[in-house]
Motif scaffolding. Sequence first.
Motif, mmCIF file in Angstrom:
data_model
loop_
_atom_site.group_PDB
_atom_site.id
_atom_site.type_symbol
_atom_site.label_atom_id
_atom_site.label_comp_id
_atom_site.label_asym_id
_atom_site.label_seq_id
_atom_site.Cartn_x
_atom_site.Cartn_y
_atom_site.Cartn_z
ATOM 1 N N ASN A 1 -20.004 19.904 17.563
ATOM 2 C CA ASN A 1 -19.980 19.809 16.101
ATOM 3 C C ASN A 1 -20.827 18.636 15.610
ATOM 4 O O ASN A 1 -21.153 17.729 16.381
ATOM 5 C CB ASN A 1 -18.534 19.617 15.610
ATOM 6 C CG ASN A 1 -17.694 20.857 15.814
ATOM 7 O OD1 ASN A 1 -17.877 21.865 15.126
ATOM 8 N ND2 ASN A 1 -16.779 20.810 16.778
ATOM 9 N N ALA A 2 -21.144 18.689 14.312
ATOM 10 C CA ALA A 2 -21.860 17.578 13.673
ATOM 11 C C ALA A 2 -21.036 17.047 12.516
ATOM 12 O O ALA A 2 -20.379 17.817 11.803
ATOM 13 C CB ALA A 2 -23.216 18.056 13.162
ATOM 14 N N LEU A 3 -21.108 15.750 12.352
ATOM 15 C CA LEU A 3 -20.439 15.093 11.236
ATOM 16 C C LEU A 3 -21.524 14.633 10.271
ATOM 17 O O LEU A 3 -22.426 13.879 10.675
ATOM 18 C CB LEU A 3 -19.719 13.879 11.827
ATOM 19 C CG LEU A 3 -18.311 13.612 11.411
ATOM 20 C CD1 LEU A 3 -17.685 12.633 12.340
ATOM 21 C CD2 LEU A 3 -18.324 13.155 10.017
ATOM 22 N N SER A 4 -21.500 15.099 9.043
ATOM 23 C CA SER A 4 -22.526 14.708 8.074
ATOM 24 C C SER A 4 -21.969 13.578 7.208
ATOM 25 O O SER A 4 -21.152 13.803 6.306
ATOM 26 C CB SER A 4 -22.942 15.906 7.213
ATOM 27 O OG SER A 4 -24.050 15.549 6.426
ATOM 28 N N ALA A 5 -22.417 12.364 7.515
ATOM 29 C CA ALA A 5 -21.844 11.171 6.869
ATOM 30 C C ALA A 5 -22.575 10.846 5.568
ATOM 31 O O ALA A 5 -23.792 11.022 5.463
ATOM 32 C CB ALA A 5 -21.959 9.988 7.832
ATOM 33 N N GLY A 6 -21.824 10.354 4.589
ATOM 34 C CA GLY A 6 -22.432 9.789 3.391
ATOM 35 C C GLY A 6 -23.127 8.484 3.736
ATOM 36 O O GLY A 6 -22.960 7.952 4.839
ATOM 37 N N ALA A 7 -23.917 7.956 2.803
ATOM 38 C CA ALA A 7 -24.716 6.752 3.073
ATOM 39 C C ALA A 7 -23.839 5.534 3.380
ATOM 40 O O ALA A 7 -22.895 5.234 2.642
ATOM 41 C CB ALA A 7 -25.604 6.456 1.869
ATOM 42 N N VAL A 8 -24.151 4.870 4.490
ATOM 43 C CA VAL A 8 -23.453 3.659 4.940
ATOM 44 C C VAL A 8 -24.520 2.664 5.395
ATOM 45 O O VAL A 8 -25.478 3.058 6.060
ATOM 46 C CB VAL A 8 -22.507 3.987 6.130
ATOM 47 C CG1 VAL A 8 -21.941 2.719 6.731
ATOM 48 C CG2 VAL A 8 -21.390 4.919 5.711
ATOM 49 N N LYS A 9 -24.356 1.388 5.058
ATOM 50 C CA LYS A 9 -25.395 0.400 5.388
ATOM 51 C C LYS A 9 -25.318 -0.012 6.859
ATOM 52 O O LYS A 9 -24.486 -0.829 7.247
ATOM 53 C CB LYS A 9 -25.262 -0.818 4.473
ATOM 54 C CG LYS A 9 -26.496 -1.682 4.503
ATOM 55 C CD LYS A 9 -26.548 -2.629 3.333
ATOM 56 C CE LYS A 9 -27.826 -3.429 3.372
ATOM 57 N NZ LYS A 9 -28.013 -4.222 2.177
ATOM 58 N N THR A 10 -26.177 0.583 7.674
ATOM 59 C CA THR A 10 -26.288 0.246 9.099
ATOM 60 C C THR A 10 -27.746 -0.150 9.356
ATOM 61 O O THR A 10 -28.576 -0.035 8.457
ATOM 62 C CB THR A 10 -25.948 1.474 9.968
ATOM 63 O OG1 THR A 10 -26.895 2.507 9.649
ATOM 64 C CG2 THR A 10 -24.540 1.982 9.734
ATOM 65 N N THR B 1 -22.222 15.031 17.146
ATOM 66 C CA THR B 1 -23.421 14.317 16.720
ATOM 67 C C THR B 1 -23.286 13.940 15.250
ATOM 68 O O THR B 1 -22.388 14.413 14.550
ATOM 69 C CB THR B 1 -24.691 15.170 16.972
ATOM 70 O OG1 THR B 1 -25.843 14.364 16.701
ATOM 71 C CG2 THR B 1 -24.745 16.403 16.082
ATOM 72 N N LEU B 2 -24.179 13.065 14.794
ATOM 73 C CA LEU B 2 -24.139 12.582 13.405
ATOM 74 C C LEU B 2 -25.359 13.089 12.657
ATOM 75 O O LEU B 2 -26.479 12.953 13.151
ATOM 76 C CB LEU B 2 -24.159 11.048 13.395
ATOM 77 C CG LEU B 2 -22.858 10.259 13.547
ATOM 78 C CD1 LEU B 2 -21.961 10.437 12.323
ATOM 79 C CD2 LEU B 2 -22.089 10.604 14.797
ATOM 80 N N THR B 3 -25.131 13.662 11.470
ATOM 81 C CA THR B 3 -26.243 14.176 10.698
ATOM 82 C C THR B 3 -26.161 13.689 9.254
ATOM 83 O O THR B 3 -25.283 12.884 8.911
ATOM 84 C CB THR B 3 -26.284 15.722 10.784
ATOM 85 O OG1 THR B 3 -27.467 16.188 10.131
ATOM 86 C CG2 THR B 3 -25.061 16.371 10.168
#
Length: 258
Positions: free
Chosen positions: A185-194, A141-143
């Motif tokens: 698991n979770a992937l904690s992404a930095g800010a991305v323009k979506t 998942t994405l967090t």
Amino acid sequence: MLQGKKAFIFGVLNDRSLGWHIADQLHKHGCEMGFSCLPGERFERRVARATESFRPRFLTPCDVTRDEDIAAAFQVAAEQFGTFDILVHSIAFAPRETFEKPFLETTREAWRTALDVSAYSLVALSRAALPLMNPGGSILTLTYHAAEKYVPDYNMMAVAKAALECSVRYLATELGRKEKRIRVNALSAGAVKTVAATGTGEIDRMIEHYRARAPLAWGDDASSEHVGKAGLYLLSDLASGVTGEVHYVDGGYNVMGW
Ligand SMILES: NC(=O)c1ccc[n+]([C@@H]2O[C@H](COP(=O)([O-])OP(=O)(O)OC[C@H]3O[C@@H](n4cnc5c(N)ncnc54)[C@H](O)[C@@H]3O)[C@@H](O)[C@H]2O)c1
């Protein structure tokens, strides 16, 4: 690396979506894929166009707040895949007002919606996926960092991400101990323009902040590719001993104290 593997991916809207960048890496490494999108012709056309180059086995509609949609989507996966190895949950939503008003003004309804779409859906999709998943499979998942630290205006989405990260730990423990030993698991992404990030109202200012603070360059086109590559790692056998983790991919932004 993923020859013979199959992935069911939720949360691609267009080719800027973080889910798209994870799918791109899975595709480059030989994984077969099926996708889900919000119901409605407009969404289906848009997602079909965005995922065309991956030659998906199927695209099936699903609003994750509806149990009957979830059951129907996994029925399609069962018919098209039989079994599969990877589940990607790249979905979040909170009503617009929650980003605009003070946190103190959060309504019960907005709280419910944000938690339902952004956190409970991981539990519901994992439960539906489990009978179809092959042993040793992986869920991702994405967090976002706001689950742990105050981020201006993130409000309800931050609370939902905290619930999501906690759910990852509980799911990882339960599913890891079952016979199939599924990792979560979770992937904690930095800010991305979506599209979703634009809905928070402050994405350009956030990206500027990352540009100024992160040890590595962040905020350019390569950022989404970094997220995709980390997704590939967590979803492949390279991460065979990793579960229950929140793994940051943000150019190192989260380690800065000053
Ligand atoms: N973009 C960022 O800066 C950033 C940073 C960290 C984490 N994330 C997370 O990444 C994930 C993907 O977001 P994104 O930034 O790629 O944006 P996006 O808008 O491309 O993707 C969000 C997806 O959620 C789906 N969705 C929303 N409500 C739904 C529902 N009821 N049922 C089914 N699907 C629904 C949308 O259709 C869309 O495909 C989210 O969990 C988001 O919080 C994003």
